[in-house]
Design an enzyme around this catalytic site. Sequence first.
Site, PDB file in Angstrom:
ATOM      1  N   GLU A 189      -0.119  11.683  -5.368  1.00 48.57           N
ATOM      2  CA  GLU A 189      -1.506  12.026  -5.712  1.00 48.57           C
ATOM      3  C   GLU A 189      -1.624  13.512  -6.022  1.00 48.57           C
ATOM      4  O   GLU A 189      -2.416  13.921  -6.862  1.00 48.57           O
ATOM      5  CB  GLU A 189      -2.448  11.601  -4.565  1.00 48.57           C
ATOM      6  N   LYS A 225      -5.029  10.941   4.213  1.00 46.74           N
ATOM      7  CA  LYS A 225      -5.576  11.389   2.920  1.00 46.74           C
ATOM      8  C   LYS A 225      -6.970  12.003   3.137  1.00 46.74           C
ATOM      9  O   LYS A 225      -7.205  12.638   4.165  1.00 46.74           O
ATOM     10  CB  LYS A 225      -5.592  10.239   1.926  1.00 46.74           C
ATOM     11  N   ASN A 279      -0.727   8.703   6.877  1.00 54.09           N
ATOM     12  CA  ASN A 279      -1.282   9.684   5.945  1.00 54.09           C
ATOM     13  C   ASN A 279      -2.758   9.331   5.731  1.00 54.09           C
ATOM     14  O   ASN A 279      -3.074   8.393   5.018  1.00 54.09           O
ATOM     15  CB  ASN A 279      -0.499   9.626   4.620  1.00 54.09           C
ATOM     16  N   HIS A 321       3.396  14.621  -2.613  1.00 55.79           N
ATOM     17  CA  HIS A 321       2.807  13.282  -2.684  1.00 55.79           C
ATOM     18  C   HIS A 321       2.396  12.992  -4.130  1.00 55.79           C
ATOM     19  O   HIS A 321       1.950  13.893  -4.847  1.00 55.79           O
ATOM     20  CB  HIS A 321       1.595  13.189  -1.753  1.00 55.79           C
ATOM     21  N   GLY A 346      -1.582   2.347  -2.509  1.00 48.89           N
ATOM     22  CA  GLY A 346      -2.999   1.981  -2.512  1.00 48.89           C
ATOM     23  C   GLY A 346      -3.331   0.816  -3.430  1.00 48.89           C
ATOM     24  O   GLY A 346      -4.488   0.553  -3.720  1.00 48.89           O
ATOM     25  N   SER A 374       1.509   0.679   0.276  1.00 48.14           N
ATOM     26  CA  SER A 374       0.910  -0.585   0.746  1.00 48.14           C
ATOM     27  C   SER A 374       1.667  -1.217   1.914  1.00 48.14           C
ATOM     28  O   SER A 374       1.783  -2.437   1.996  1.00 48.14           O
ATOM     29  CB  SER A 374       0.759  -1.575  -0.415  1.00 48.14           C
ATOM     30  N   GLU A 415       8.151   6.749  -2.227  1.00 48.94           N
ATOM     31  CA  GLU A 415       6.867   6.078  -2.423  1.00 48.94           C
ATOM     32  C   GLU A 415       6.712   5.710  -3.897  1.00 48.94           C
ATOM     33  O   GLU A 415       6.285   6.550  -4.703  1.00 48.94           O
ATOM     34  CB  GLU A 415       5.716   7.002  -2.012  1.00 48.94           C
TER      35      GLU A 415
END
Length: 260
Positions: free
Chosen positions: A99, A11, A9, A97, A175, A215, A169
Site C-alpha cells: 500500500e 493499517k 497490521n 508494504h 484485503g 487474506s 505479500e
Amino acid sequence: MRNIIIAGNWKMNKDLNEVEKFCSALALHASTHSEERVWLIVAPAFPFLKLSSQLLEGQPVGIAAQDVSAYPNGAYTGEVSAPMLRSLGLEYCIIGHSERRQYHCETNQSVRDKQLILRKNDIIPILCIGETLEQRDNGQTESVLLEQLDGCFEGVELSRGDELILAYEPVWAIGTGRTASPQQAQEAHAMIRAWFRQKYGETVANNIHILYGGSVKPDNIGELLSQPDLDGGLIGGASLQLDSWEAMVETAVKIMETRI
Ligand code: PGA
C-alpha cells in the site's frame, strides 16, 4: 528451529478507544498464553504506539510501527524518524508494504534506506515484497520478487538472519479475500529463502523468518503455516477482531507443537 510469528497490521484502523480496548483485552489473554515459540506483534497507527506499548508492557507482544522515514531528522513534514521510534522503545517496523509502494511512491531503494536506518537504531524491519496480479498472470512472479530482493538488499549486510523479518505479500491477495494457495505461498517462500542462501549463506537462510500476508484468516492459517518455509503471518483484516486474532494464535501454537 524458527518460531512462528503472528503479526497484526492494523493499517489505518482503530481510534484511541478501540486501541485501548483491544490492547487491554490482549494483555489479559497474552499473559495466559505461555507458548514462547509463537511470537506476537501488533502494528497500531503512529499516534497509538506509546499507549499500546504501555498497555502491553511485560506481555509477550512486540509493537511495530507501520512505516518510518528514510531520514534521521529534519524538514520532512509529516514524517516519523527511526530515532523517534527508538525513543519509544519500539522493537519492529513494517517497511515496503504494497500500500505504501502503491500510494506513497515507495521504491526498493527507499525500502533499502529505511531498512538500514531502522537497523542502525536497533529496530527490526518487517520488510514486505510481493507481485501484482498482472505480474503473476504474466509469469513474472519470480523475476519481480528477485528484483525487489536485489533492490531492497543492495549493499546490505546480514550475518545471522535475525536482523530483519521478511514478509511475502502477493498484492492480489491483500484485503481481497483471495489467499495464495498453500502451495503457491510455499513455492514463493522457498524461492525467497534460496535467494537468501545464495546471497548470505546457510545461517542467514535458516534463521530468517519469512511471513506470508494476504487474506490470512482463522480458517486458512493452519494450512498455510503447515508449509515448511512459512514462518508466520502478517495479517491485516483478520487481526482487527480479538476473536479471530485469538483463533489464529491458537492454531499457530498447535502447529508449533508439531514442529518441535
Ligand atoms: P489482509 O492484509 O490480511 O487484510 O489481506 C495483509 C497486509 O496487508 O499486511
